[in-house]
Scaffold this motif. Structure first.
Motif, PDB file in Angstrom:
ATOM      1  N   LYS A  59     118.595  28.494 -31.901  1.00 33.47           N
ATOM      2  CA  LYS A  59     117.857  27.229 -31.939  1.00 33.47           C
ATOM      3  C   LYS A  59     117.798  26.654 -30.523  1.00 33.47           C
ATOM      4  O   LYS A  59     118.742  26.807 -29.756  1.00 33.47           O
ATOM      5  CB  LYS A  59     118.538  26.259 -32.882  1.00 33.47           C
ATOM      6  CG  LYS A  59     118.479  26.727 -34.332  1.00 33.47           C
ATOM      7  CD  LYS A  59     119.252  25.801 -35.260  1.00 33.47           C
ATOM      8  CE  LYS A  59     119.209  26.283 -36.687  1.00 33.47           C
ATOM      9  NZ  LYS A  59     119.596  27.679 -36.888  1.00 33.47           N
ATOM     10  N   GLU A 109     112.186  31.479 -29.350  1.00 34.06           N
ATOM     11  CA  GLU A 109     111.262  31.954 -30.373  1.00 34.06           C
ATOM     12  C   GLU A 109     111.022  33.460 -30.259  1.00 34.06           C
ATOM     13  O   GLU A 109     111.040  34.185 -31.257  1.00 34.06           O
ATOM     14  CB  GLU A 109     109.922  31.195 -30.281  1.00 34.06           C
ATOM     15  CG  GLU A 109     110.026  29.702 -30.520  1.00 34.06           C
ATOM     16  CD  GLU A 109     110.454  28.881 -29.303  1.00 34.06           C
ATOM     17  OE1 GLU A 109     110.658  27.673 -29.458  1.00 34.06           O
ATOM     18  OE2 GLU A 109     110.600  29.440 -28.184  1.00 34.06           O
ATOM     19  N   ASN A 110     110.800  33.936 -29.032  1.00 32.59           N
ATOM     20  CA  ASN A 110     110.556  35.368 -28.832  1.00 32.59           C
ATOM     21  C   ASN A 110     111.794  36.198 -29.153  1.00 32.59           C
ATOM     22  O   ASN A 110     111.692  37.250 -29.784  1.00 32.59           O
ATOM     23  CB  ASN A 110     110.091  35.644 -27.401  1.00 32.59           C
ATOM     24  CG  ASN A 110     108.670  35.188 -27.156  1.00 32.59           C
ATOM     25  OD1 ASN A 110     107.916  34.925 -28.084  1.00 32.59           O
ATOM     26  ND2 ASN A 110     108.300  35.080 -25.898  1.00 32.59           N
ATOM     27  N   SER A 126     113.834  26.661 -23.160  1.00 35.32           N
ATOM     28  CA  SER A 126     113.786  25.761 -24.317  1.00 35.32           C
ATOM     29  C   SER A 126     113.581  24.303 -23.892  1.00 35.32           C
ATOM     30  O   SER A 126     113.254  23.460 -24.715  1.00 35.32           O
ATOM     31  CB  SER A 126     115.052  25.908 -25.177  1.00 35.32           C
ATOM     32  OG  SER A 126     116.175  25.334 -24.555  1.00 35.32           O
ATOM     33  N   ASN A 179     114.251  35.415 -31.188  1.00 28.61           N
ATOM     34  CA  ASN A 179     114.454  35.404 -32.643  1.00 28.61           C
ATOM     35  C   ASN A 179     113.526  36.395 -33.336  1.00 28.61           C
ATOM     36  O   ASN A 179     113.952  37.147 -34.217  1.00 28.61           O
ATOM     37  CB  ASN A 179     114.226  34.002 -33.214  1.00 28.61           C
ATOM     38  CG  ASN A 179     115.358  33.054 -32.898  1.00 28.61           C
ATOM     39  OD1 ASN A 179     116.463  33.464 -32.562  1.00 28.61           O
ATOM     40  ND2 ASN A 179     115.078  31.762 -33.005  1.00 28.61           N
ATOM     41  N   LYS A 180     112.265  36.390 -32.949  1.00 30.55           N
ATOM     42  CA  LYS A 180     111.275  37.256 -33.595  1.00 30.55           C
ATOM     43  C   LYS A 180     111.546  38.735 -33.292  1.00 30.55           C
ATOM     44  O   LYS A 180     111.527  39.563 -34.196  1.00 30.55           O
ATOM     45  CB  LYS A 180     109.868  36.860 -33.120  1.00 30.55           C
ATOM     46  CG  LYS A 180     108.755  37.628 -33.814  1.00 30.55           C
ATOM     47  CD  LYS A 180     107.385  37.036 -33.531  1.00 30.55           C
ATOM     48  CE  LYS A 180     106.926  37.379 -32.145  1.00 30.55           C
ATOM     49  NZ  LYS A 180     105.541  36.974 -31.874  1.00 30.55           N
ATOM     50  N   THR A 192     112.021  33.326 -24.479  1.00 34.22           N
ATOM     51  CA  THR A 192     112.188  32.058 -25.187  1.00 34.22           C
ATOM     52  C   THR A 192     113.008  32.303 -26.447  1.00 34.22           C
ATOM     53  O   THR A 192     113.103  33.437 -26.925  1.00 34.22           O
ATOM     54  CB  THR A 192     110.824  31.462 -25.593  1.00 34.22           C
ATOM     55  OG1 THR A 192     110.193  32.344 -26.518  1.00 34.22           O
ATOM     56  CG2 THR A 192     109.930  31.208 -24.387  1.00 34.22           C
ATOM     57  N   ASN A 207     104.088  31.891 -22.972  1.00 33.35           N
ATOM     58  CA  ASN A 207     104.826  32.087 -24.221  1.00 33.35           C
ATOM     59  C   ASN A 207     104.832  33.528 -24.713  1.00 33.35           C
ATOM     60  O   ASN A 207     105.704  33.917 -25.475  1.00 33.35           O
ATOM     61  CB  ASN A 207     104.283  31.150 -25.302  1.00 33.35           C
ATOM     62  CG  ASN A 207     104.589  29.713 -24.963  1.00 33.35           C
ATOM     63  OD1 ASN A 207     105.742  29.335 -24.805  1.00 33.35           O
ATOM     64  ND2 ASN A 207     103.556  28.906 -24.807  1.00 33.35           N
TER      65      ASN A 207
END
Length: 163
Positions: free
Chosen positions: A130, A119-120, A103, A122-123, A117, A112
């Motif tokens: 965060k 983001e990954n 992050s 979370n998805k 990450t 990416n």
């Protein structure tokens, strides 16, 4: 170009752009090691060294090399090498540290699609992490996942796969 020269070239770029990381980088012995899957910071007594798998290094695009080197330096700066003893599940701890470290790296220097990450995570695992929440928070949230989801995450990002 030989691998250690290439590492040194990327290291110079980091030192110029991020002098704080450059301070840590300048103290590390750099060593090629085929036993390491990707890259890592190793401990040698009270000292540390940067271990680089030459095949992995040469397989990365230049921008991702910079991100991978920054990744290892941030682990060192955040004292992740000594913090793991406080966590029961070392592999989940490593995943949580990778989330924290990645992050702090500009996305243009990351892989990416494959790196661990926020983001990954979370998805893929329907979490709401965060950037900047830190290893302890990420570890706690990951532990709330079912054992099956935790194992899936370990299979995907464990053992250094989350760079």
């Amino acid at each position: 170009m030989d691998v250690l020269n290439s590492v040194s070239k990327v290291a110079r770029n980091i030192m110029l752009a991020h002098p704080y990381y450059g301070l840590f980088l300048s103290t590390l012995n750099k060593k090629l090691d085929n036993k390491v899957k990707t890259m890592g910071i190793g401990r040698v007594g009270i000292n540390t060294e940067l271990l680089v798998n030459p095949e992995h290094w040469e397989s990365m695009p230049e921008n991702v090399r910079q991100g991978a080197l920054q990744h290892e330096l941030i682990h060192l700066c955040l004292q992740h090498l000594t913090a793991g003893d406080r966590y029961a599940d070392k592999e989940l701890f490593n995943i949580a540290t990778d989330c924290e470290v990645n992050s702090h790296i500009d996305p243009k220097f990351r892989d990416n699609e494959h790196w661990c990450t926020v983001e990954n995570i979370n998805k893929q695992y329907k979490l709401n992490l965060k950037p900047g929440e830190g290893t302890e928070h990420y570890y706690g949230e990951i532990q709330k996942l079912s054992p099956e989801k935790q194992q899936q995450m370990k299979d995907q990002y464990g053992q250094g796969k989350g760079q």
